[in-house]
Design an enzyme around this catalytic site. Structure first.
Site, PDB file in Angstrom:
ATOM      1  N   CYS A   4     -12.885  -6.486  44.159  1.00  0.00           N
ATOM      2  CA  CYS A   4     -12.794  -7.207  45.419  1.00  0.00           C
ATOM      3  C   CYS A   4     -12.342  -5.922  46.418  1.00  0.00           C
ATOM      4  O   CYS A   4     -12.181  -6.453  47.574  1.00  0.00           O
ATOM      5  CB  CYS A   4     -11.543  -8.225  45.446  1.00  0.00           C
ATOM      6  SG  CYS A   4     -12.381  -9.713  44.606  1.00  0.00           S
ATOM      7  N   THR A  12      -8.695  -0.935  45.600  1.00  0.00           N
ATOM      8  CA  THR A  12      -8.353   0.677  45.816  1.00  0.00           C
ATOM      9  C   THR A  12      -9.184   0.931  46.823  1.00  0.00           C
ATOM     10  O   THR A  12      -8.577   2.141  47.728  1.00  0.00           O
ATOM     11  CB  THR A  12      -8.836   1.482  44.445  1.00  0.00           C
ATOM     12  OG1 THR A  12      -8.413   0.728  43.348  1.00  0.00           O
ATOM     13  CG2 THR A  12      -8.529   2.831  44.491  1.00  0.00           C
TER      14      THR A  12
END
Ligand code: SPV
Ligand code: MN
Length: 644
Positions: free
Chosen positions: A294, A297
């Site tokens: 999603c 990072t």
């Protein structure tokens, strides 16, 4: 006292009761512990540490026991041992090594990760547990003698910065030098920290054995077990190597921490922490929970911002403000699609000399290659399936990719140029905003600010992530993953949500809460946003913290005004953001939102929830229905909400 004794020695008690003739030795009488290692243990002056180490020795029966302090020599010993045992191999570039997990040990084993609980429980949402006595017997039988031909490493770490009110001490015992080495990259040293315990048992304890190895990987995968004892703050893990299963300090400690936080009035969350750099040199700290795939990072690594942590956060209320620390000091990151264009800082760290571990990538002539690296990939080499060549198939006739989709890199956070200067501050950083990032192609607007704290908790508790499962055709499957934490919540779900609701009590400054969705698509299936756009969303959210932008109130929360985004797109990305784009992205898709509310009502129908959550669900549903009636439309332009 009687009670304490039983508790402390439940290991040996169970082994003895399972009818094995075990001689209980004092640690000073154990042959596998030499004088120097014994002294290192004794210097901690902690009988609880000594007794768990003794119990572990008694159970696993290692040939040798090595106690690792915070000294350079000891830490280097672990690094070298991982090479000697063959769990890691040197690569061409200085400091780089490769580790392979078994073909069937490439991710967290959810089915065999269980809480050891004494009685039947109903925690509301997903809890996997086994009756404690039964579970202990089973896992002890697998651990019994598991280190007969191996060396036991005893390591001490700090979860969170050293010498900090946030932090928890952790003792890891393992027969895997790879595990001990990975933890060295990912956590702060804790031998000296343990001295600060002054004899108390306030620490987490993890016992891991990779089990029988065949060609360097755990052979008895069918007997892979990860059992969590919340009452004793202990976790046992056996017959595995993949870090999410084997490293006690990662997701296993996290589950213990959620329980501890619940008892002590703080929060442990599956969140990153980042410094968002606003106008005039201002830094505003955000935390964020995103289910996998999603954009977690990539959000933490947005160009121009700084990173404090990427996975696990502890929060406390201090002097009426929310402060947070990164539990870790490194990154165990997915390497798939890391390339010089999309993730320049990570790519740079992975392709220059430094201490790092690659896992489950392709190695050819001492160089690593992985899917999505945007670089030519050789046709052969060694990967997690052994010798690999392009077109190789597994026993189920499935073509094996050059690297696993969950292949990873393990690096220290300070390998990244964008590490935040306060990343190791024992006082943590002040948190002014929280993001819940979901993924869907047709419902949620790119960025939405919650109406209140409780509405923000509601947003977090209803996060969904859409997967594109081949079997389901074009329609994605939406997985509900509250606070991206479904796998790890170790208290009843109602209690977990209550703790979030209560966290705002007594705060002088309540953090703002946002949702993001980077994955809206048009009818033709193309994404409505570019990868870079999240920089604008986060800077808008940062400005809102200081009331610098007005917002439009819709039934699902507050959204940006077109003019503000237009200015931000030019300033940040030198891009002309059109009104047509804005309308496509920020119009309220009422029917789709109502469908989501319906899915949530179904999920929570039989789950006991705090009243505030139930009210938010009801109120949002009503607001959506009212808007549909009022405007008589399925998709409502944000401009229409301007004058309401
Ligand atoms: C996750 O799955 O959320 C991770 C990787 O961060 S693991 O260590 O497997 O938990
Ligand atoms: Mn994670």
């Amino acid at each position: 006292m009687e009670n304490k004794q039983t508790k402390q020695y439940n290991f040996t008690k169970i082994i003895l009761s399972s009818n094995k003739s075990v001689l209980i030795l004092k640690i000073s009488e154990v042959k596998s512990v030499d004088k120097m290692n014994l002294r290192k243990l004794e210097e901690l002056n902690n009988q609880h540490v000594t007794s768990v180490v003794q119990e572990a020795i008694q159970l696993c029966k290692p040939v040798k026991v090595t106690v690792i302090t915070d000294s350079k020599e000891d830490i280097n010993y672990v690094r070298e041992l991982a090479l000697t045992t063959g769990e890691e191999k040197k690569l061409k570039m200085e400091g780089h090594t490769i580790h392979f997990d078994g073909y069937y040990d490439q991710g967290r084993d959810k089915a065999h990760t269980k809480y050891l609980l004494s009685k039947d429980v109903d925690w509301g949402l997903g809890v996997n547990y086994i009756e404690k006595e039964k579970g202990l017997k089973e896992i002890y039988s697998y651990l019994d003698g598991s280190m007969a031909e191996k060396e036991m490493l005893v390591r001490f770490f700090s979860l969170g910065p050293t010498n900090s009110i946030f932090s928890i001490k952790a003792l890891q015992i393992t027969d895997s030098a790879y595990v001990a080495h990975s933890e060295d990259l990912l956590y702060r040293p804790g031998y000296e920290e343990f001295k600060r315990l002054v004899g108390s048992n306030d620490f987490f304890f993890f016992l891991h054995s990779a089990g029988r190895l065949k060609k360097g990987v755990s052979a008895d995968i069918d007997k892979r077990r990860i059992y969590i004892d919340l009452e004793e703050n202990r976790v046992y893990s056996v017959n595995n190597q993949y870090a999410g299963n084997s490293l006690g300090l990662k997701k296993l400690a996290f589950r213990l921490a959620i329980k501890k936080a619940n008892e002590e009035g703080w929060l442990a969350e599956h969140m990153f922490i980042m410094g968002v750099h606003g106008p005039g040199g201002r830094v505003t700290y955000f935390t964020g929970a995103f289910p996998s795939a999603c954009g977690k990072t990539s959000t933490a690594m947005i160009p121009g911002q700084t990173v404090v942590g990427d996975d696990i956060t502890y929060f406390r209320k201090i002097n009426g403000k929310v402060r947070a620390v990164n539990v870790e000091s490194g990154i165990f990151g997915i390497i798939h699609s890391v390339n010089s264009e999309d993730d320049p800082l990570i790519y740079q760290a992975l392709t220059t000399p430094r201490e790092l571990i690659f896992s489950n990538v392709l190695i050819n002539e001492g160089i690593s290659y992985w899917l999505g690296m945007k670089h030519a990939i050789p046709n052969r080499g060694t990967n997690y399936s052994g010798e690999w060549f392009k077109g190789k198939k597994d026993s189920e006739d499935k073509e094996i990719d050059c690297s696993h989709k969950n292949a990873r890199y393990t690096i220290r956070l300070n390998a990244l140029e964008n590490i935040d200067p306060k990343a190791n501050d024992p006082a943590g950083v002040p948190v002014q905003a929280i993001i819940y990032g979901g993924r869907d192609s047709d419902t949620t607007m790119p960025v939405v600010e919650s109406l209140t704290w409780s509405h923000g908790v509601f947003i977090g508790a209803t996060v969904e992530s859409e997967t594109t499962a081949a079997t389901i055709g074009t329609q994605g499957v939406r997985k509900h993953n509250p606070m991206a934490n479904l796998d790890f919540i170790s208290v009843p779900f109602k209690t977990y949500i209550e703790n979030h609701l209560k966290f705002a009590y007594g705060l002088k400054e309540v953090p703002k809460i946002y949702s993001t969705n980077y994955f809206l698509k048009d009818e033709a299936g193309s994404y409505l946003n570019s990868k870079l756009d999240k920089r604008v969303w986060i800077l808008w959210a940062e400005g809102r913290v200081y009331g610098e932008y007005e917002a439009i109130e819709t039934p699902v929360g507050r959204v940006p005004k077109y003019e503000d985004l237009k200015t931000l797109f030019i300033r940040e990305l030198d891009k002309d953001y059109t009104e047509a784009e804005y309308l496509q992205q920020f119009s309220l898709r009422v029917t789709k939102y109502l469908e989501k509310m319906e899915r949530m009502s179904k999920i929570f129908k039989n789950v006991e929830m705090p009243a505030a959550f139930t009210e938010d669900l009801k109120a949002q549903t009503e607001r959506l229905k009212e808007a549909r009636t009022k405007f008589g439309e399925d998709i409502i332009s944000p401009f229409k909400f301007l004058d309401t």
